[in-house]
Design a protein around this motif. Structure first.
Motif, PDB file in Angstrom:
ATOM      1  N   SER A  23       0.845  -1.189   0.000  1.00  0.00           N
ATOM      2  CA  SER A  23       0.000   0.000   0.000  1.00  0.00           C
ATOM      3  C   SER A  23       0.874   1.230   0.000  1.00  0.00           C
ATOM      4  CB  SER A  23      -0.881  -0.002   1.249  1.00  0.00           C
ATOM      5  OG  SER A  23      -0.083   0.211   2.402  1.00  0.00           O
ATOM      6  N   PRO A  24       0.357   2.445  -0.358  1.00  0.00           N
ATOM      7  CA  PRO A  24       1.172   3.660  -0.326  1.00  0.00           C
ATOM      8  C   PRO A  24       1.787   3.913   1.035  1.00  0.00           C
ATOM      9  CG  PRO A  24      -0.867   4.044  -1.532  1.00  0.00           C
ATOM     10  CD  PRO A  24      -0.972   2.667  -0.918  1.00  0.00           C
ATOM     11  N   GLU A  25       1.046   3.594   2.103  1.00  0.00           N
ATOM     12  CA  GLU A  25       1.584   3.802   3.445  1.00  0.00           C
ATOM     13  C   GLU A  25       2.761   2.878   3.707  1.00  0.00           C
ATOM     14  OE1 GLU A  25      -1.246   3.390   6.509  1.00  0.00           O
ATOM     15  OE2 GLU A  25       0.195   3.534   8.146  1.00  0.00           O
ATOM     16  N   GLU A  26       2.657   1.618   3.273  1.00  0.00           N
ATOM     17  CA  GLU A  26       3.718   0.649   3.496  1.00  0.00           C
ATOM     18  C   GLU A  26       4.964   0.987   2.704  1.00  0.00           C
ATOM     19  OE1 GLU A  26       1.496  -2.762   2.325  1.00  0.00           O
ATOM     20  OE2 GLU A  26       1.235  -3.453   4.385  1.00  0.00           O
ATOM     21  N   ALA A  27       4.790   1.625   1.540  1.00  0.00           N
ATOM     22  CA  ALA A  27       5.921   1.919   0.674  1.00  0.00           C
ATOM     23  C   ALA A  27       6.567   3.275   0.974  1.00  0.00           C
ATOM     24  CB  ALA A  27       5.474   1.900  -0.788  1.00  0.00           C
ATOM     25  N   VAL A  54      16.006  -1.133   7.715  1.00  0.00           N
ATOM     26  CA  VAL A  54      15.266  -0.624   8.868  1.00  0.00           C
ATOM     27  C   VAL A  54      15.221   0.898   8.814  1.00  0.00           C
ATOM     28  CG1 VAL A  54      15.198  -0.532  11.401  1.00  0.00           C
ATOM     29  CG2 VAL A  54      16.006  -2.609  10.240  1.00  0.00           C
ATOM     30  N   ASP A  55      14.045   1.464   9.127  1.00  0.00           N
ATOM     31  CA  ASP A  55      13.898   2.919   9.215  1.00  0.00           C
ATOM     32  C   ASP A  55      14.677   3.402  10.440  1.00  0.00           C
ATOM     33  OD1 ASP A  55      13.083   5.541   9.557  1.00  0.00           O
ATOM     34  OD2 ASP A  55      10.982   5.133   9.093  1.00  0.00           O
ATOM     35  N   ALA A  56      15.727   4.202  10.207  1.00  0.00           N
ATOM     36  CA  ALA A  56      16.568   4.682  11.302  1.00  0.00           C
ATOM     37  C   ALA A  56      16.429   6.190  11.515  1.00  0.00           C
ATOM     38  CB  ALA A  56      18.033   4.340  11.028  1.00  0.00           C
ATOM     39  N   ASP A  57      15.356   6.774  10.989  1.00  0.00           N
ATOM     40  CA  ASP A  57      15.106   8.201  11.182  1.00  0.00           C
ATOM     41  C   ASP A  57      14.285   8.389  12.455  1.00  0.00           C
ATOM     42  OD1 ASP A  57      14.451  10.846  11.102  1.00  0.00           O
ATOM     43  OD2 ASP A  57      13.214  10.727   9.297  1.00  0.00           O
ATOM     44  N   ASP A  65      11.050   0.290  12.246  1.00  0.00           N
ATOM     45  CA  ASP A  65      10.355  -0.740  11.470  1.00  0.00           C
ATOM     46  C   ASP A  65      11.254  -1.280  10.356  1.00  0.00           C
ATOM     47  OD1 ASP A  65       8.145  -0.279  12.984  1.00  0.00           O
ATOM     48  OD2 ASP A  65       6.963   0.688  11.399  1.00  0.00           O
ATOM     49  N   VAL A  66      11.036  -2.549  10.013  1.00  0.00           N
ATOM     50  CA  VAL A  66      11.670  -3.126   8.824  1.00  0.00           C
ATOM     51  C   VAL A  66      10.862  -2.683   7.616  1.00  0.00           C
ATOM     52  CG1 VAL A  66      12.275  -5.239   7.615  1.00  0.00           C
ATOM     53  CG2 VAL A  66      12.574  -5.101  10.089  1.00  0.00           C
ATOM     54  N   LEU A  67      11.492  -1.922   6.726  1.00  0.00           N
ATOM     55  CA  LEU A  67      10.807  -1.372   5.559  1.00  0.00           C
ATOM     56  C   LEU A  67      10.727  -2.363   4.410  1.00  0.00           C
ATOM     57  CD1 LEU A  67      12.469   2.162   5.608  1.00  0.00           C
ATOM     58  CD2 LEU A  67      10.219   1.520   6.501  1.00  0.00           C
ATOM     59  N   THR A  68      11.783  -3.132   4.223  1.00  0.00           N
ATOM     60  CA  THR A  68      11.795  -4.152   3.179  1.00  0.00           C
ATOM     61  C   THR A  68      12.938  -5.116   3.466  1.00  0.00           C
ATOM     62  OG1 THR A  68      11.746  -4.540   0.765  1.00  0.00           O
ATOM     63  CG2 THR A  68      13.348  -2.938   1.597  1.00  0.00           C
ATOM     64  N   THR A  69      12.907  -6.263   2.824  1.00  0.00           N
ATOM     65  CA  THR A  69      13.996  -7.232   2.962  1.00  0.00           C
ATOM     66  C   THR A  69      14.350  -7.784   1.587  1.00  0.00           C
ATOM     67  OG1 THR A  69      12.498  -9.116   3.310  1.00  0.00           O
ATOM     68  CG2 THR A  69      13.283  -7.947   5.277  1.00  0.00           C
ATOM     69  N   LEU A  70      15.602  -8.157   1.450  1.00  0.00           N
ATOM     70  CA  LEU A  70      16.062  -8.871   0.254  1.00  0.00           C
ATOM     71  C   LEU A  70      16.391 -10.295   0.673  1.00  0.00           C
ATOM     72  CD1 LEU A  70      17.134  -9.067  -2.690  1.00  0.00           C
ATOM     73  CD2 LEU A  70      19.362  -8.372  -1.767  1.00  0.00           C
ATOM     74  N   PRO A  71      15.594 -11.287   0.270  1.00  0.00           N
ATOM     75  CA  PRO A  71      15.925 -12.680   0.573  1.00  0.00           C
ATOM     76  C   PRO A  71      17.053 -13.159  -0.336  1.00  0.00           C
ATOM     77  CG  PRO A  71      13.917 -12.586  -0.721  1.00  0.00           C
ATOM     78  CD  PRO A  71      14.310 -11.162  -0.467  1.00  0.00           C
ATOM     79  N   VAL A  72      18.005 -13.865   0.240  1.00  0.00           N
ATOM     80  CA  VAL A  72      19.138 -14.393  -0.523  1.00  0.00           C
ATOM     81  C   VAL A  72      19.167 -15.910  -0.320  1.00  0.00           C
ATOM     82  CG1 VAL A  72      21.631 -14.294  -0.883  1.00  0.00           C
ATOM     83  CG2 VAL A  72      20.401 -12.237  -0.191  1.00  0.00           C
ATOM     84  N   MET A 112      15.203   1.157  -0.689  1.00  0.00           N
ATOM     85  CA  MET A 112      13.915   0.481  -0.714  1.00  0.00           C
ATOM     86  C   MET A 112      13.863  -0.668  -1.713  1.00  0.00           C
ATOM     87  SD  MET A 112      12.214   1.805   1.672  1.00  0.00           S
ATOM     88  CE  MET A 112      10.606   1.126   1.327  1.00  0.00           C
ATOM     89  N   VAL A 113      14.884  -0.761  -2.565  1.00  0.00           N
ATOM     90  CA  VAL A 113      14.943  -1.861  -3.537  1.00  0.00           C
ATOM     91  C   VAL A 113      16.360  -2.432  -3.554  1.00  0.00           C
ATOM     92  CG1 VAL A 113      14.375  -2.615  -5.868  1.00  0.00           C
ATOM     93  CG2 VAL A 113      13.242  -0.595  -4.918  1.00  0.00           C
TER      94      VAL A 113
END
Length: 207
Positions: A23-27, A54-57, A65-72, A112-113
Motif C-alpha cells: 500500500s502507499p503507506e507501506e511503501a 530498517v527505518d533509522a530516522d 520498522d523493517v521497511l523491506t527485505t532482500l531474501p538471498v 527500498m529496492v
C-alpha cells in the motif's frame, strides 16, 4: 571463482513485484540516508539469508520498522556473518555467509529496492572469505581462512575489485599451518595490514 549473476535478476524481479503490492503507506520512505542495513539469517539457518532495511530516522512514524527485505536463497547450512563496516561510496556492499563460503554483492543505492548483484566463493586458491576493508579507490581487501584442495591449508589475504574479482593475493602459509586469517585493519601510515587468526571451522587451535 563462481559468480551467480542470473540469481540477481530473478530476485530483483520478485522483490519488484512485492513492492508493487504494498500500500502507499507501506511503501513510504523515511528521510534520505536514514537507514540501518541488517544482514541476518532465518531462524533455522537452512534456507535464507536476508538483507533487512530498517527505518533509522528518529523523526519518522515508522522509526525502527523493517521497511523491506532482500531474501538471498542458498544451499546447505547457512551462517550470515561479516559485512563491510561502512557503506561504500559505490553503494554495493560485500556480505559474507560463512556457512556456505559465499560472499554476496548487494546493491543498496536504492535502500527500498536492495538488489543481489553477484556472489563469489574464492579468490584463486583462497577459500572461505571472512572480513573486508575497502581502499579509497573502491577495491576491497579481504581475508580468506583457508586455501587449496579440501580447504585445509592456511588462507591469506586478497585485494578484490568492486565486482569481487581478484587483483592480487598473498598466502598466510609462511606464518604457520595453524594460521586462519580473520579480521583485518589497514594502517596507511605504515603501509601495512594487520590481521588476526581464528579458526572458524574448528579444525586447528586459534592463535
Amino acid at each position: 571463482m563462481r559468480h551467480r549473476s542470473a540469481d540477481a535478476a530473478l530476485l530483483a524481479s520478485a522483490l519488484g513485484l512485492l513492492l508493487l503490492a504494498c500500500s502507499p503507506e507501506e511503501a513510504q520512505e523515511p528521510a534520505a540516508g536514514e537507514y540501518l542495513f541488517v544482514w541476518t539469517t532465518d531462524a533455522d539457518s537452512v534456507d535464507l539469508n536476508f538483507m533487512a532495511v530498517v527505518d533509522a530516522d528518529p523523526g519518522s512514524p515508522r522509526y525502527g520498522d523493517v521497511l523491506t527485505t532482500l531474501p538471498v536463497p542458498t544451499e546447505g547450512r547457512i551462517r550470515g556473518h561479516h559485512t563491510e563496516h561502512r557503506m561504500p561510496e559505490g553503494g554495493v556492499l560485500f556480505a559474507n555467509d560463512f556457512g556456505t563460503g559465499e560472499t554476496y554483492l548487494i546493491d543498496l543505492r536504492d535502500p527500498m529496492v536492495p538488489v543481489l548483484v553477484d556472489a563469489f566463493t574464492n579468490a584463486g586458491s583462497l577459500d572461505s572469505p571472512h572480513s573486508f576493508e575497502r581502499f579509497g579507490d573502491g577495491s576491497v581487501l579481504a581475508t580468506f581462512q583457508t586455501s587449496g584442495a579440501g580447504s585445509g591449508a592456511p588462507g591469506g589475504i586478497a585485494r578484490l575489485d568492486q565486482q569481487g574479482r581478484m587483483l592480487a593475493s598473498s598466502s598466510a602459509a609462511p606464518g604457520g599451518e595453524g594460521i586462519r586469517p580473520y579480521s583485518l585493519a589497514i594502517v596507511p601510515e605504515l603501509d601495512r595490514v594487520v590481521t588476526g587468526s581464528a579458526d572458524m571451522r574448528g579444525v586447528v587451535d586459534s592463535r
